[in-house]
Write a protein that holds these residues in place. Structure first.
Motif, PDB file in Angstrom:
ATOM      1  N   VAL A 115       0.831  -1.202   0.000  1.00 59.70           N
ATOM      2  CA  VAL A 115       0.000   0.000   0.000  1.00 59.70           C
ATOM      3  C   VAL A 115       0.864   1.250   0.000  1.00 59.70           C
ATOM      4  O   VAL A 115       0.515   2.265  -0.636  1.00 59.70           O
ATOM      5  CB  VAL A 115      -0.985  -0.002   1.183  1.00 59.70           C
ATOM      6  N   LEU A 116       2.001   1.221   0.662  1.00 56.28           N
ATOM      7  CA  LEU A 116       2.876   2.389   0.673  1.00 56.28           C
ATOM      8  C   LEU A 116       3.524   2.610  -0.691  1.00 56.28           C
ATOM      9  O   LEU A 116       3.755   3.750  -1.098  1.00 56.28           O
ATOM     10  CB  LEU A 116       3.951   2.229   1.747  1.00 56.28           C
ATOM     11  N   ALA A 117       3.777   1.527  -1.418  1.00 55.96           N
ATOM     12  CA  ALA A 117       4.445   1.644  -2.718  1.00 55.96           C
ATOM     13  C   ALA A 117       3.477   1.951  -3.856  1.00 55.96           C
ATOM     14  O   ALA A 117       3.802   2.715  -4.771  1.00 55.96           O
ATOM     15  CB  ALA A 117       5.205   0.355  -3.016  1.00 55.96           C
ATOM     16  N   THR A 118       2.275   1.359  -3.813  1.00 61.86           N
ATOM     17  CA  THR A 118       1.359   1.462  -4.948  1.00 61.86           C
ATOM     18  C   THR A 118       0.106   2.263  -4.646  1.00 61.86           C
ATOM     19  O   THR A 118      -0.633   2.628  -5.562  1.00 61.86           O
ATOM     20  CB  THR A 118       0.929   0.059  -5.416  1.00 61.86           C
ATOM     21  N   GLY A 119      -0.194   2.505  -3.379  1.00 61.45           N
ATOM     22  CA  GLY A 119      -1.394   3.232  -3.005  1.00 61.45           C
ATOM     23  C   GLY A 119      -2.572   2.361  -2.650  1.00 61.45           C
ATOM     24  O   GLY A 119      -3.588   2.862  -2.153  1.00 61.45           O
ATOM     25  N   ARG A 120      -2.452   1.036  -2.878  1.00 61.63           N
ATOM     26  CA  ARG A 120      -3.580   0.149  -2.585  1.00 61.63           C
ATOM     27  C   ARG A 120      -3.066  -1.262  -2.310  1.00 61.63           C
ATOM     28  O   ARG A 120      -2.089  -1.706  -2.936  1.00 61.63           O
ATOM     29  CB  ARG A 120      -4.571   0.119  -3.747  1.00 61.63           C
ATOM     30  N   SER A 121      -3.726  -1.949  -1.406  1.00 58.37           N
ATOM     31  CA  SER A 121      -3.391  -3.339  -1.113  1.00 58.37           C
ATOM     32  C   SER A 121      -4.662  -4.046  -0.684  1.00 58.37           C
ATOM     33  O   SER A 121      -5.325  -3.611   0.256  1.00 58.37           O
ATOM     34  CB  SER A 121      -2.344  -3.428   0.008  1.00 58.37           C
ATOM     35  N   THR A 122      -5.039  -5.110  -1.386  1.00 54.11           N
ATOM     36  CA  THR A 122      -6.250  -5.860  -1.074  1.00 54.11           C
ATOM     37  C   THR A 122      -5.873  -7.107  -0.294  1.00 54.11           C
ATOM     38  O   THR A 122      -5.185  -7.989  -0.798  1.00 54.11           O
ATOM     39  CB  THR A 122      -7.017  -6.227  -2.355  1.00 54.11           C
ATOM     40  N   LEU A 123      -6.340  -7.173   0.944  1.00 57.23           N
ATOM     41  CA  LEU A 123      -6.020  -8.291   1.833  1.00 57.23           C
ATOM     42  C   LEU A 123      -7.067  -9.394   1.768  1.00 57.23           C
ATOM     43  O   LEU A 123      -6.820 -10.511   2.221  1.00 57.23           O
ATOM     44  CB  LEU A 123      -5.896  -7.795   3.273  1.00 57.23           C
ATOM     45  N   GLY A 124      -8.236  -9.080   1.222  1.00 58.26           N
ATOM     46  CA  GLY A 124      -9.319 -10.049   1.128  1.00 58.26           C
ATOM     47  C   GLY A 124     -10.472  -9.466   0.342  1.00 58.26           C
ATOM     48  O   GLY A 124     -10.439  -8.296  -0.061  1.00 58.26           O
ATOM     49  N   PRO A 125     -11.535 -10.249   0.114  1.00 57.26           N
ATOM     50  CA  PRO A 125     -12.647  -9.798  -0.725  1.00 57.26           C
ATOM     51  C   PRO A 125     -13.699  -8.985   0.014  1.00 57.26           C
ATOM     52  O   PRO A 125     -14.588  -8.410  -0.620  1.00 57.26           O
ATOM     53  CB  PRO A 125     -13.258 -11.114  -1.220  1.00 57.26           C
ATOM     54  N   GLY A 126     -13.649  -8.931   1.340  1.00 59.84           N
ATOM     55  CA  GLY A 126     -14.729  -8.336   2.105  1.00 59.84           C
ATOM     56  C   GLY A 126     -14.572  -6.866   2.402  1.00 59.84           C
ATOM     57  O   GLY A 126     -13.624  -6.200   1.981  1.00 59.84           O
ATOM     58  N   ARG A 127     -15.538  -6.340   3.206  1.00 62.48           N
ATOM     59  CA  ARG A 127     -15.525  -4.922   3.573  1.00 62.48           C
ATOM     60  C   ARG A 127     -14.366  -4.673   4.527  1.00 62.48           C
ATOM     61  O   ARG A 127     -14.070  -5.486   5.385  1.00 62.48           O
ATOM     62  CB  ARG A 127     -16.876  -4.518   4.176  1.00 62.48           C
ATOM     63  N   TYR A 128     -13.708  -3.538   4.327  1.00 60.97           N
ATOM     64  CA  TYR A 128     -12.572  -3.075   5.134  1.00 60.97           C
ATOM     65  C   TYR A 128     -11.355  -3.987   5.013  1.00 60.97           C
ATOM     66  O   TYR A 128     -10.514  -4.007   5.910  1.00 60.97           O
ATOM     67  CB  TYR A 128     -12.982  -2.880   6.602  1.00 60.97           C
ATOM     68  N   GLU A 129     -11.267  -4.746   3.921  1.00 61.09           N
ATOM     69  CA  GLU A 129     -10.094  -5.581   3.689  1.00 61.09           C
ATOM     70  C   GLU A 129      -9.206  -5.031   2.581  1.00 61.09           C
ATOM     71  O   GLU A 129      -8.293  -5.713   2.117  1.00 61.09           O
ATOM     72  CB  GLU A 129     -10.521  -7.015   3.370  1.00 61.09           C
ATOM     73  N   THR A 130      -9.459  -3.791   2.178  1.00 56.91           N
ATOM     74  CA  THR A 130      -8.616  -3.105   1.200  1.00 56.91           C
ATOM     75  C   THR A 130      -7.984  -1.893   1.855  1.00 56.91           C
ATOM     76  O   THR A 130      -8.688  -1.063   2.442  1.00 56.91           O
ATOM     77  CB  THR A 130      -9.437  -2.682  -0.037  1.00 56.91           C
ATOM     78  N   LEU A 131      -6.671  -1.798   1.804  1.00 60.34           N
ATOM     79  CA  LEU A 131      -5.938  -0.657   2.345  1.00 60.34           C
ATOM     80  C   LEU A 131      -5.710   0.356   1.236  1.00 60.34           C
ATOM     81  O   LEU A 131      -5.382  -0.007   0.108  1.00 60.34           O
ATOM     82  CB  LEU A 131      -4.585  -1.094   2.905  1.00 60.34           C
ATOM     83  N   VAL A 132      -5.883   1.632   1.556  1.00 54.99           N
ATOM     84  CA  VAL A 132      -5.682   2.716   0.597  1.00 54.99           C
ATOM     85  C   VAL A 132      -4.763   3.757   1.225  1.00 54.99           C
ATOM     86  O   VAL A 132      -4.964   4.130   2.392  1.00 54.99           O
ATOM     87  CB  VAL A 132      -7.025   3.375   0.200  1.00 54.99           C
ATOM     88  N   ARG A 133      -3.779   4.200   0.462  1.00 50.33           N
ATOM     89  CA  ARG A 133      -2.959   5.334   0.899  1.00 50.33           C
ATOM     90  C   ARG A 133      -3.594   6.593   0.346  1.00 50.33           C
ATOM     91  O   ARG A 133      -3.678   6.791  -0.859  1.00 50.33           O
ATOM     92  CB  ARG A 133      -1.512   5.192   0.400  1.00 50.33           C
ATOM     93  N   ALA A 134      -4.057   7.452   1.247  1.00 54.12           N
ATOM     94  CA  ALA A 134      -4.803   8.648   0.863  1.00 54.12           C
ATOM     95  C   ALA A 134      -3.934   9.893   0.798  1.00 54.12           C
ATOM     96  O   ALA A 134      -4.454  11.007   0.796  1.00 54.12           O
ATOM     97  CB  ALA A 134      -5.956   8.867   1.832  1.00 54.12           C
ATOM     98  N   GLY A 135      -2.620   9.728   0.763  1.00 54.59           N
ATOM     99  CA  GLY A 135      -1.701  10.854   0.701  1.00 54.59           C
ATOM    100  C   GLY A 135      -0.730  10.814   1.864  1.00 54.59           C
ATOM    101  O   GLY A 135      -0.519   9.774   2.500  1.00 54.59           O
ATOM    102  N   THR A 136      -0.111  11.954   2.129  1.00 53.57           N
ATOM    103  CA  THR A 136       0.799  12.086   3.257  1.00 53.57           C
ATOM    104  C   THR A 136       0.489  13.389   3.987  1.00 53.57           C
ATOM    105  O   THR A 136      -0.072  14.322   3.418  1.00 53.57           O
ATOM    106  CB  THR A 136       2.278  12.102   2.820  1.00 53.57           C
ATOM    107  N   ARG A 137       0.868  13.431   5.249  1.00 52.02           N
ATOM    108  CA  ARG A 137       0.733  14.651   6.049  1.00 52.02           C
ATOM    109  C   ARG A 137       1.944  14.718   6.969  1.00 52.02           C
ATOM    110  O   ARG A 137       2.234  13.744   7.686  1.00 52.02           O
ATOM    111  CB  ARG A 137      -0.561  14.627   6.868  1.00 52.02           C
ATOM    112  N   ASP A 138       2.645  15.833   6.913  1.00 50.82           N
ATOM    113  CA  ASP A 138       3.869  16.005   7.713  1.00 50.82           C
ATOM    114  C   ASP A 138       4.871  14.903   7.412  1.00 50.82           C
ATOM    115  O   ASP A 138       5.615  14.455   8.296  1.00 50.82           O
ATOM    116  CB  ASP A 138       3.551  16.017   9.212  1.00 50.82           C
ATOM    117  N   GLY A 139       4.867  14.424   6.159  1.00 47.44           N
ATOM    118  CA  GLY A 139       5.797  13.386   5.747  1.00 47.44           C
ATOM    119  C   GLY A 139       5.419  11.991   6.189  1.00 47.44           C
ATOM    120  O   GLY A 139       6.179  11.041   5.973  1.00 47.44           O
TER     121      GLY A 139
END
Length: 214
Positions: A115-139
């Motif tokens: 998720v840090l490298a590509t902006g997204r990582s899917t850990l499973g098919p269900g709800r809240y099992e996809t990680l999203v990088r929504a940007g950065t704040r203070d680095g």
């Protein structure tokens, strides 16, 4: 700050509310919920919490047995504006919150490399099992949890009053928006629109229209 790797956990649903998030960190049952949470390995509160606005859409879908209505999800690829609250926590705490959102047991660190490298990582098919990088704040990376589908790919579901109370409280705590803005925003979310209205800075159930003429 405590030693360790930090991330911003970006909450757009009930975890915007500090008291609700505390149940994921210290353990407990949120007001109005039907489930008790075990808590995280590190029960400390966030170092900081700030209001943020993201590109994308928050919508309500599926059915939560905890709240009895639709859950909030985030589609980062849809056109729109999402109000949220970013909590500065350790990567370990983020992993434990994510585990509880996925109805799992806390205690295992997530691999955040993808998720840090590509902006997204899917850990499973269900709800809240996809990680999203929504940007950065203070680095520091801003990470959130959502479903693998888009806002257009799932039927919308009206949220329950107890659930909306936590969303409203969290947005008020952020201090970035007034009650009128918050009420209009939540009432306008897909799934809530047509079922909830914003009146004087308060959310109210929509009044059903008259039935068909005899």
């Amino acid at each position: 700050m405590r030693a360790g790797v930090y991330v911003w956990y970006v909450a757009y649903g009930s975890n915007m509310h500090g008291a609700r998030l505390a149940c994921y960190l210290a353990g407990g049952r949120p007001v109005g919920a039907g489930r008790e949470y075990p808590g995280a390995r590190d029960a400390a509160p966030p170092v900081r919490s700030v209001g943020v606005e993201l590109r994308g859409v928050v919508y309500f879908a599926t059915h939560s047995p905890v709240w009895g209505g639709g859950r909030a999800f985030y589609d980062p690829d849809a056109e729109g504006r999402a109000l949220a609250r970013a909590h500065l926590v350790t990567a370990e705490q983020f992993s434990d919150v994510a585990a509880q959102e996925m109805y799992g047991e806390p205690g295992r660190d997530l691999d955040l490399a993808e998720v840090l490298a590509t902006g997204r990582s899917t850990l499973g098919p269900g709800r809240y099992e996809t990680l999203v990088r929504a940007g950065t704040r203070d680095g520091i990376p801003m990470l959130t949890l959502t479903a693998p589908w888009s806002v257009a790919e799932v039927p919308w579901t009206a949220p329950a009053a107890a659930y909306l109370e936590h969303l409203s409280a969290g947005l008020r705590e952020a201090g970035a928006w007034d009650d009128a803005v918050i009420a209009r925003y939540l009432a306008g979310r897909p799934g809530a629109a047509g079922h909830w209205t914003a009146e004087g800075g308060l959310l109210s159930p929509a009044t059903p229209g008259p039935g068909p003429s005899a």
